[in-house]
Write an enzyme that holds these catalytic residues in place. Structure first.
Site, PDB file in Angstrom:
ATOM      1  CD  GLU A 149      -2.373   1.410   2.747  1.00 36.90           C
ATOM      2  OE1 GLU A 149      -3.386   0.763   3.034  1.00 36.90           O
ATOM      3  OE2 GLU A 149      -1.840   2.232   3.543  1.00 36.90           O
ATOM      4  CB  THR A 184      -4.251   5.554   1.147  1.00 32.40           C
ATOM      5  OG1 THR A 184      -3.219   6.511   0.863  1.00 32.40           O
ATOM      6  CG2 THR A 184      -3.669   4.336   1.808  1.00 32.40           C
ATOM      7  N   GLY A 212     -13.495   5.459   5.863  1.00 38.58           N
ATOM      8  CA  GLY A 212     -12.558   6.583   5.811  1.00 38.58           C
ATOM      9  C   GLY A 212     -12.307   7.133   7.192  1.00 38.58           C
ATOM     10  CG  ASP A 213      -8.355   7.450   8.707  1.00 36.07           C
ATOM     11  OD1 ASP A 213      -8.723   6.454   9.349  1.00 36.07           O
ATOM     12  OD2 ASP A 213      -7.297   7.510   8.067  1.00 36.07           O
ATOM     13  CG  HIS A 252     -13.632   0.187  13.645  1.00 38.06           C
ATOM     14  ND1 HIS A 252     -14.563   1.083  14.108  1.00 38.06           N
ATOM     15  CD2 HIS A 252     -12.827   0.884  12.809  1.00 38.06           C
ATOM     16  CE1 HIS A 252     -14.347   2.259  13.553  1.00 38.06           C
ATOM     17  NE2 HIS A 252     -13.303   2.171  12.762  1.00 38.06           N
ATOM     18  CE  LYS A 257     -16.671  -3.936   6.439  1.00 30.63           C
ATOM     19  NZ  LYS A 257     -15.546  -3.027   6.772  1.00 30.63           N
ATOM     20  CD  GLN A 316       6.225   3.962  13.509  1.00 29.78           C
ATOM     21  OE1 GLN A 316       6.537   2.764  13.489  1.00 29.78           O
ATOM     22  NE2 GLN A 316       6.114   4.677  12.411  1.00 29.78           N
TER      23      GLN A 316
HETATM   24  C1  LIG Z   1      -6.754  -2.059   5.024  1.00 29.09           C
HETATM   25  C2  LIG Z   1      -7.185  -0.660   5.424  1.00 29.09           C
HETATM   26  C3  LIG Z   1      -7.062   0.380   4.515  1.00 29.09           C
HETATM   27  C4  LIG Z   1      -7.489   1.675   4.872  1.00 29.09           C
HETATM   28  N1  LIG Z   1      -7.360   2.702   3.953  1.00 29.09           N
HETATM   29  C5  LIG Z   1      -7.844   3.932   4.259  1.00 29.09           C
HETATM   30  C6  LIG Z   1      -7.803   5.004   3.285  1.00 29.09           C
HETATM   31  O1  LIG Z   1      -7.305   4.842   2.186  1.00 29.09           O
HETATM   32  N2  LIG Z   1      -8.318   6.201   3.649  1.00 29.09           N
HETATM   33  C7  LIG Z   1      -8.884   6.421   4.893  1.00 29.09           C
HETATM   34  O2  LIG Z   1      -9.356   7.539   5.166  1.00 29.09           O
HETATM   35  N3  LIG Z   1      -8.922   5.443   5.833  1.00 29.09           N
HETATM   36  C8  LIG Z   1      -8.439   4.212   5.535  1.00 29.09           C
HETATM   37  N4  LIG Z   1      -8.491   3.208   6.466  1.00 29.09           N
HETATM   38  C9  LIG Z   1      -9.036   3.502   7.800  1.00 29.09           C
HETATM   39  C10 LIG Z   1     -10.561   3.286   7.884  1.00 29.09           C
HETATM   40  O3  LIG Z   1     -11.235   4.197   7.039  1.00 29.09           O
HETATM   41  C11 LIG Z   1     -10.985   3.491   9.332  1.00 29.09           C
HETATM   42  O4  LIG Z   1     -10.470   2.449  10.128  1.00 29.09           O
HETATM   43  C12 LIG Z   1     -12.479   3.678   9.560  1.00 29.09           C
HETATM   44  O5  LIG Z   1     -12.650   4.166  10.898  1.00 29.09           O
HETATM   45  C13 LIG Z   1     -13.312   2.395   9.449  1.00 29.09           C
HETATM   46  O6  LIG Z   1     -13.420   2.005   8.149  1.00 29.09           O
HETATM   47  P1  LIG Z   1     -14.219   0.670   7.718  1.00 29.09           P
HETATM   48  O7  LIG Z   1     -14.354   0.714   6.270  1.00 29.09           O
HETATM   49  O8  LIG Z   1     -13.628  -0.503   8.361  1.00 29.09           O
HETATM   50  O9  LIG Z   1     -15.645   1.028   8.409  1.00 29.09           O
HETATM   51  P2  LIG Z   1     -17.037   0.284   8.512  1.00 29.09           P
HETATM   52  O10 LIG Z   1     -16.995  -1.078   7.963  1.00 29.09           O
HETATM   53  O11 LIG Z   1     -18.062   1.226   8.009  1.00 29.09           O
HETATM   54  O12 LIG Z   1     -17.190   0.150  10.111  1.00 29.09           O
HETATM   55  C14 LIG Z   1     -16.984   1.286  10.950  1.00 29.09           C
HETATM   56  C15 LIG Z   1     -17.534   0.980  12.343  1.00 29.09           C
HETATM   57  O13 LIG Z   1     -18.956   0.932  12.295  1.00 29.09           O
HETATM   58  C16 LIG Z   1     -19.462  -0.343  12.693  1.00 29.09           C
HETATM   59  N5  LIG Z   1     -20.574  -0.612  11.746  1.00 29.09           N
HETATM   60  C17 LIG Z   1     -20.476  -0.957  10.453  1.00 29.09           C
HETATM   61  N6  LIG Z   1     -21.699  -1.014   9.891  1.00 29.09           N
HETATM   62  C18 LIG Z   1     -22.579  -0.675  10.848  1.00 29.09           C
HETATM   63  C19 LIG Z   1     -23.996  -0.511  10.892  1.00 29.09           C
HETATM   64  N7  LIG Z   1     -24.745  -0.740   9.806  1.00 29.09           N
HETATM   65  N8  LIG Z   1     -24.579  -0.124  12.065  1.00 29.09           N
HETATM   66  C20 LIG Z   1     -23.817   0.107  13.165  1.00 29.09           C
HETATM   67  N9  LIG Z   1     -22.473  -0.037  13.191  1.00 29.09           N
HETATM   68  C21 LIG Z   1     -21.861  -0.409  12.052  1.00 29.09           C
HETATM   69  C22 LIG Z   1     -18.281  -1.300  12.592  1.00 29.09           C
HETATM   70  O14 LIG Z   1     -18.394  -2.359  13.515  1.00 29.09           O
HETATM   71  C23 LIG Z   1     -17.125  -0.366  12.929  1.00 29.09           C
HETATM   72  O15 LIG Z   1     -17.007  -0.213  14.321  1.00 29.09           O
HETATM   73  C24 LIG Z   1      -8.043   1.917   6.172  1.00 29.09           C
HETATM   74  C25 LIG Z   1      -8.132   0.855   7.084  1.00 29.09           C
HETATM   75  C26 LIG Z   1      -7.707  -0.415   6.739  1.00 29.09           C
HETATM   76  C27 LIG Z   1      -7.807  -1.541   7.741  1.00 29.09           C
END
Ligand SMILES: Cc1cc2nc3c(=O)[nH]c(=O)nc-3n(C[C@H](O)[C@H](O)[C@H](O)COP(=O)(O)OP(=O)(O)OC[C@H]3O[C@@H](n4cnc5c(N)ncnc54)[C@H](O)[C@@H]3O)c2cc1C
Length: 316
Positions: free
Chosen positions: A18, A49, A125-126, A182, A198, A245
């Site tokens: 990545e 990213t 997304g963050d 998470h 998902k 870190q």
């Molecule tokens: C491999 C990897 C790559 C990444 N790349 C990026 C990037 O390029 N840019 C960036 O900004 N960030 C990136 N991130 C960080 C990521 O965006 C964050 O960790 C974010 O907080 C969670 O993303 P997610 O897609 O896992 O969220 P989701 O799958 O949406 O989950 C987020 C939270 O909500 C909960 N949840 C999910 N669905 C529901 C629902 N329907 N109802 C209630 N709760 C729910 C989950 O349990 C979790 O706690 C990356 C993370 C990883 C592991």
């Protein structure tokens, strides 16, 4: 080719990386120089990213303060196309919910489709620390909503249209998973429930958050199986690179650093020694994961290649 096709065709554990888009104002040359030596290890795909915009406050010439929305690392889609053009490797742009309306996401997906890029990693997304409560831009809330949108586009269903289109996209969808859960999930079971959603909506593989203790990954894979999640789970590896870190990674990524690694780092007199420890730890982790037959080892390079080169030389 799709990520899942690469995984299915592989005879052994694959190597992938990545990278981050360069900060605005920097050329792409440094990033290409980071990737070049890593091509020796034949990554079938490279992730790029995505970074949402941030709000900054700027003083205008009339003394008033202006709010500006600024993306510090733009260009993910263009960078994916540039990397593919330069190295003839598949690229995986990350797409995030935050900061984009579903319509803007649809446009971005069409651009990717026209470019022939048919892999995406879909994420919430963050979060934006500067986001104000009155910021009511319409955007997807969870990654599963993005998955749903892309899965529908793959069937020719676009937003605000009732009928199928001639154009059907063909995206292979990846999503994120968290061996140490998470940070917002009340517990791992709850997180797994949403991860399964998902997958049920169309995700074909999972890439994990970094972890430093392989047993967390193995337990996670087992729990995923028990929860009915049967897609490939690619472990994400990040070599520790500095003493700071030790505290920052748990704070930012909500992961644990095992005692063994902490005590090795504490013996180090400087960050050069810490880097060495981080590389050796990542090599040991990678060798064990490879021996266990993981589909791919995915390295978070932070757009630096030295550590990943050393690890790849020792492992692949
Ligand atoms: C491999 C990897 C790559 C990444 N790349 C990026 C990037 O390029 N840019 C960036 O900004 N960030 C990136 N991130 C960080 C990521 O965006 C964050 O960790 C974010 O907080 C969670 O993303 P997610 O897609 O896992 O969220 P989701 O799958 O949406 O989950 C987020 C939270 O909500 C909960 N949840 C999910 N669905 C529901 C629902 N329907 N109802 C209630 N709760 C729910 C989950 O349990 C979790 O706690 C990356 C993370 C990883 C592991």
């Amino acid at each position: 080719m799709k990520v899942t096709e690469h995984l299915a065709a592989a005879k052994d554990t694959l190597f992938s990386i990545e990278v981050l888009p360069p900060q605005k104002g920097k050329t792409i040359d440094d990033l290409l120089r980071v990737i070049e030596p890593l091509m020796e290890f034949k990554p079938p795909f490279i992730d790029v990213t995505y970074h949402r915009e941030e709000i900054i406050y700027k003083k205008r010439s009339d003394g008033l303060i202006e709010e500006v929305s600024l993306r510090k690392r733009p260009g993910t889609v263009g960078i994916c196309a540039a990397i593919r053009g330069r190295f003839n490797v598949d690229t995986v742009p990350h797409l995030v919910c935050g900061g984009f309306s579903p319509e803007e996401t649809e446009d971005a997906l069409l651009t990717l489709h026209y470019l022939g890029i048919n892999n995406v990693l879909l994420l919430q997304g963050d979060s934006d620390p500067t986001k104000k409560p009155n910021d009511n831009k319409r955007e997807h809330r969870f990654a599963s909503h993005l998955v749903e949108q892309v899965a529908l586009m793959n069937k020719g269903r676009f937003l605000h249209e009732e009928t199928e289109n001639e154009l059907k996209t063909n995206f292979c969808i990846g999503v994120a998973g968290y061996p140490e859960k998470h940070f917002e999930a009340p517990n791992l079971n709850s997180d797994l429930k949403w991860l399964k959603q998902k997958v049920d909506k169309g995700a074909e593989y999972i890439v994990t958050q970094m972890f430093f203790n392989n047993s967390k990954y193995f337990e996670f894979v087992e729990k995923c199986k028990q929860a009915g999640i049967n897609v490939p789970i690619i472990p994400g590896i990040k070599p520790l690179a500095s003493r700071t870190q030790l505290n920052n990674l748990p704070k930012i990524f909500h992961i644990d650093i095992p005692d063994g690694l902490v005590s090795e780092v504490e013996k180090c007199s400087d960050d050069k020694a810490v880097k060495r420890v981080g590389i050796e730890w990542a090599i040991a982790q990678s060798k064990e994961l490879k021996k266990a037959g993981v589909p791919c080892l995915h390295y978070y390079t932070m757009s630096r290649s030295e550590a990943t080169i050393e690890i790849a030389k020792a492992v692949f």
